[in-house]
Design a protein around this motif. Structure first.
Motif, short mmCIF file in Angstrom:
data_model
loop_
_atom_site.label_atom_id
_atom_site.label_comp_id
_atom_site.label_asym_id
_atom_site.label_seq_id
_atom_site.Cartn_x
_atom_site.Cartn_y
_atom_site.Cartn_z
N GLN A 49 -82.91 -107.26 -92.70
CA GLN A 49 -83.64 -106.90 -91.28
C GLN A 49 -85.49 -107.15 -92.07
N GLN A 50 -86.07 -106.65 -92.51
CA GLN A 50 -86.44 -107.74 -93.43
C GLN A 50 -87.30 -109.29 -93.35
N ALA A 51 -85.92 -109.79 -93.72
CA ALA A 51 -86.50 -111.09 -93.76
C ALA A 51 -86.26 -112.10 -92.96
N GLU A 52 -85.78 -111.07 -92.03
CA GLU A 52 -85.51 -112.02 -90.15
C GLU A 52 -86.86 -111.97 -89.37
N ARG A 53 -87.05 -110.92 -89.66
CA ARG A 53 -88.90 -110.14 -89.39
C ARG A 53 -89.85 -110.45 -89.53
N THR A 54 -89.72 -111.49 -90.98
CA THR A 54 -90.38 -112.01 -91.60
C THR A 54 -90.51 -113.66 -91.48
N ASN A 55 -89.20 -114.07 -91.26
CA ASN A 55 -89.11 -115.40 -90.76
C ASN A 55 -89.22 -115.89 -89.72
N LYS A 56 -89.52 -114.86 -88.35
CA LYS A 56 -89.72 -115.13 -87.28
C LYS A 56 -91.29 -114.63 -87.11
N LEU A 57 -92.42 -114.68 -88.11
CA LEU A 57 -94.17 -114.35 -88.24
C LEU A 57 -94.27 -115.47 -88.79
N ALA A 58 -93.54 -116.14 -90.26
CA ALA A 58 -93.79 -117.98 -90.63
C ALA A 58 -93.74 -118.59 -89.64
N ALA A 59 -92.54 -118.58 -88.57
CA ALA A 59 -92.64 -119.96 -87.16
C ALA A 59 -93.22 -119.60 -87.25
N ARG A 60 -93.57 -118.04 -86.09
CA ARG A 60 -94.85 -118.25 -85.35
C ARG A 60 -96.07 -118.73 -85.85
N ALA A 61 -96.56 -118.63 -87.11
CA ALA A 61 -97.82 -119.21 -88.21
C ALA A 61 -97.71 -120.29 -88.13
#
Length: 80
Positions: A49-61
Motif C-alpha cells: 500500500q505504501q509503495a502504491e502511494r509513493t508511486n502515485k506521488l512520484a508520477a505527479r512529481a
C-alpha cells in the motif's frame, strides 16, 4: 481466526474462545496476537500500500517536472 491467531491466554484457549456455546465466553475481551505468518503477510500488505502511494506521488512529481521543463524551454525560446 484459528488460522491467523495464537492462543490468547494459555495453550488450548483458542478453541475455547472461538467456539460458540451457550455460555457466551466467545464474547469476552481477549488480547489476540497474530501468528508469525499472518503478521508478516500483514506487514507485506502495508508495504505494498505504501509503495502504491509513493508511486502515485512520484508520477505527479514527474508530471510537474516535465511541465516545468517545457515552460522553461518556452521561456528560453521567447527570450532568444
Amino acid at each position: 481466526m484459528r488460522d491467523i491467531c495464537l492462543d490468547p491466554q494459555q495453550p488450548g484457549s483458542l478453541d475455547k474462545y472461538t467456539t460458540i456455546t451457550g455460555s457466551h465466553i466467545e464474547n469476552e475481551q481477549q488480547n489476540w496476537q497474530l501468528n508469525a505468518n499472518a503478521y508478516f503477510s500483514y506487514l507485506s500488505y502495508l508495504a505494498i500500500q505504501q509503495a502504491e502511494r509513493t508511486n502515485k506521488l512520484a508520477a505527479r512529481a514527474l508530471y510537474v517536472a516535465m511541465v516545468s521543463a517545457f515552460l522553461t524551454l518556452c521561456a528560453l525560446f521567447i527570450a532568444a
